[in-house]
Design an enzyme around this catalytic site. Structure first.
Site, short mmCIF file in Angstrom:
data_model
loop_
_atom_site.label_atom_id
_atom_site.label_comp_id
_atom_site.label_asym_id
_atom_site.label_seq_id
_atom_site.Cartn_x
_atom_site.Cartn_y
_atom_site.Cartn_z
N SER A 53 0.85 -1.19 0.00
CA SER A 53 0.00 0.00 0.00
C SER A 53 0.88 1.24 0.00
O SER A 53 2.11 1.15 0.03
CB SER A 53 -0.92 0.00 1.23
N LYS A 54 0.26 2.40 0.00
CA LYS A 54 1.01 3.66 -0.09
C LYS A 54 1.97 3.86 1.07
O LYS A 54 2.95 4.60 0.94
CB LYS A 54 0.03 4.83 -0.18
N ARG A 55 1.69 3.24 2.19
CA ARG A 55 2.61 3.44 3.32
C ARG A 55 3.98 2.79 3.06
O ARG A 55 4.96 3.10 3.75
CB ARG A 55 2.01 2.88 4.61
N HIS A 56 4.04 1.92 2.06
CA HIS A 56 5.31 1.30 1.70
C HIS A 56 6.07 2.12 0.66
O HIS A 56 7.19 1.77 0.28
CB HIS A 56 5.07 -0.11 1.16
N GLY A 57 5.46 3.20 0.19
CA GLY A 57 6.10 4.01 -0.85
C GLY A 57 5.25 4.02 -2.11
O GLY A 57 4.03 3.83 -2.06
#
Length: 486
Positions: A253-257
């Site tokens: 997800s976006k929290r991983h980049g």
């Protein structure tokens, strides 16, 4: 008789093309090309509530950038047009009527509130939520009564209560509990076809032979199999790809980049490198080779080598792989692709240098061994364009060391009494500084690098000297001496 392979990629235009969906498209494309089959692009745009303007064109652009061409699609007419679900509504209603006439589907007049109340009741009893069957046996008079109340019916599929076992191309034998399915909607009350119904009609009419998709669709498979059987249609073979996880082994997800293809395009990754990396997420070549050309991927790709286990997205490995591709790519191409990043930074000296593509290629060529992606070019080449380079802490330590002063003074003396032509051999210059200063190794190279670039790492020192030229090297060395009061 063996059927010609026909696979499809069917994105919903609800946003940018996600890395996971791009991997799905790639696997389908590789399988089609390996099998001399057809790759069909279909747009599943019936969810108007989540539809994003321009998303379809962006998805097509990303697929094209990755080099995934399609044989049939919304912009490439084929025998099974149209290729947008929003343009196929009549087909869905036609096949729904067939099920209604045969008693395999029924009209459901339940309101959203009634359905939610029933759902909560089953949950309270510790049961799996499923349709209660309230409208399964309505008489025509009961239907008219609901219609007089202004209720518009949905169409529900009458799901038979039978055990289902499928042979998944990746997971092997998968069993489904028939009690968890229930009678499900195939045409909503607003007239739009539900996903599980539309996709069956589309895949059947488009003669899709294999469906390779993410394993988040596995729970949809039993419903689709039941519809195929009820309509007397041949079902494709299903293969459910393992999901892609982030470094913490949770769903990417976006929290991983960055998670969209366009993000990697904007950062300056090469399409062939990203495609190569995506191919390795859940698949491996027979010889365990990692850097593979497009032709090698096509030749090697088979479904039996797709893993059942989730793949972990490793940004470090992608950077390494992209770096390998950049170093092997034609330098003029890398320079051309890198220029927009330099222009965006707006270095004052860029326009003068830009007119000399040979020098620009030298600049880019000197840093690409240290570069993971093109967006790093402005930072890595900054010292070539800045009038006064900023000196970082590590470089300042070297410049303040007592042994560095003889090196800097020797460099200034040699530069002062030599012409540009005489200094064309940068290695010869450095050897001259070594001889005059009496320093060698790091005590020689590090002060020179720190004075000319403001850093302790970067391109080969001989390249730095050659590209900067006599005048700029002399200017920077004198600045250091002035800072020392000399």
């Amino acid at each position: 008789m063996k059927r010609t392979v026909r696979v499809r990629f069917a994105p919903s235009p609800t946003g940018y093309l996600h890395i996971g969906n791009a991997r799905t498209a790639l696997f389908n494309w590789l399988f089609a090309r390996h099998s001399s089959g057809s790759f069909i692009l279909r747009i599943e745009d019936t969810d108007l509530d989540r539809h994003v303007a321009q998303a379809e064109s962006l998805i097509l652009e990303d697929l094209g950038w990755l080099g995934l061409d399609w044989d049939e699609g919304p912009d490439k007419a084929g025998p099974h047009s149209p290729y947008r679900q929003s343009e196929r509504s009549d087909l869905y209603h036609e096949w729904a009527q067939k099920l209604l006439k045969e008693g395999k589907a029924f009209y459901c007049y339940c309101t959203p509130e009634e359905l939610e109340a029933s759902r909560q009741e089953r949950l309270a009893q510790g049961l799996t939520p499923r349709y209660s069957g309230r409208c399964t046996q309505l008489t025509r008079d009961q239907q008219r009564n609901f219609e007089n109340q202004g209720r518009i019916p949905a169409v529900r599929f009458r799901a038979p209560s039978i055990p289902l076992v499928i042979r998944d191309l990746i997971r092997g034998e998968v069993s489904f509990d028939e009690k968890s399915i229930g009678d499900f909607i195939i045409i909503r009350s607003n007239g739009r076809a539900a996903y599980n119904f539309a996709v069956v009609i589309d895949d059947a009419l488009m003669e899709i032979t294999h469906v390779l998709r993410g394993d988040d669709h596995l729970s949809n498979t039993p419903k689709q199999i039941l519809i195929y059987e009820a309509l007397g249609l041949s079902a494709p073979q299903f293969g459910h790809l393992p999901m892609i996880l982030g470094s913490d082994r949770t769903r990417l997800s976006k929290r991983h980049g960055a998670t969209s293809v366009v993000s990697y395009r904007e950062q300056g990754y090469l399409p062939e490198a990203l495609s190569n990396y995506l191919a390795l997420l859940g698949w491996s070549s027979p010889d365990e080779k990692e850097i593979m050309s497009r032709d090698e991927l096509i030749q090697s790709f088979t479904i039996d080598r797709v893993s059942r286990s989730a793949a972990v997205f490793d940004q470090t490995k992608l950077n390494w792989l992209n770096g390998c591709y950049q170093r092997e790519a034609d330098l003029s191409r890398i320079t051309r692709l890198g220029l927009p990043y330099l222009e965006k930074r707006g270095y004052p000296d860029l326009e003068k240098v830009r007119g000399d593509m040979s020098r620009m290629e030298s600049i880019v060529g000197s840093v690409r061994r240290n570069m993971s992606y093109l967006a790093q070019i402005p930072e890595l080449t900054a010292f070539y364009f800045e009038e006064e380079v900023s000196i970082d802490e590590d470089a300042r330590v070297w410049l303040d060391a007592p042994d560095s002063l003889p090196v800097i003074k020797s460099l200034e003396e040699i530069l002062s009494c030599s012409s540009e032509q005489e200094l064309s051999d940068s290695l010869k210059l450095i050897k001259a500084v070594q001889k005059r200063s009496g320093q060698k190794g790091k005590k020689l190279y590090m002060p020179i690098r720190a004075a000319l670039t403001g850093k302790t790492g970067g391109p080969e020192l001989t390249e730095v000297v050659s590209i900067l030229g006599r005048d700029r090297c002399l200017q920077r060395v004198r600045r250091i001496l002035k800072m020392k009061g000399l």
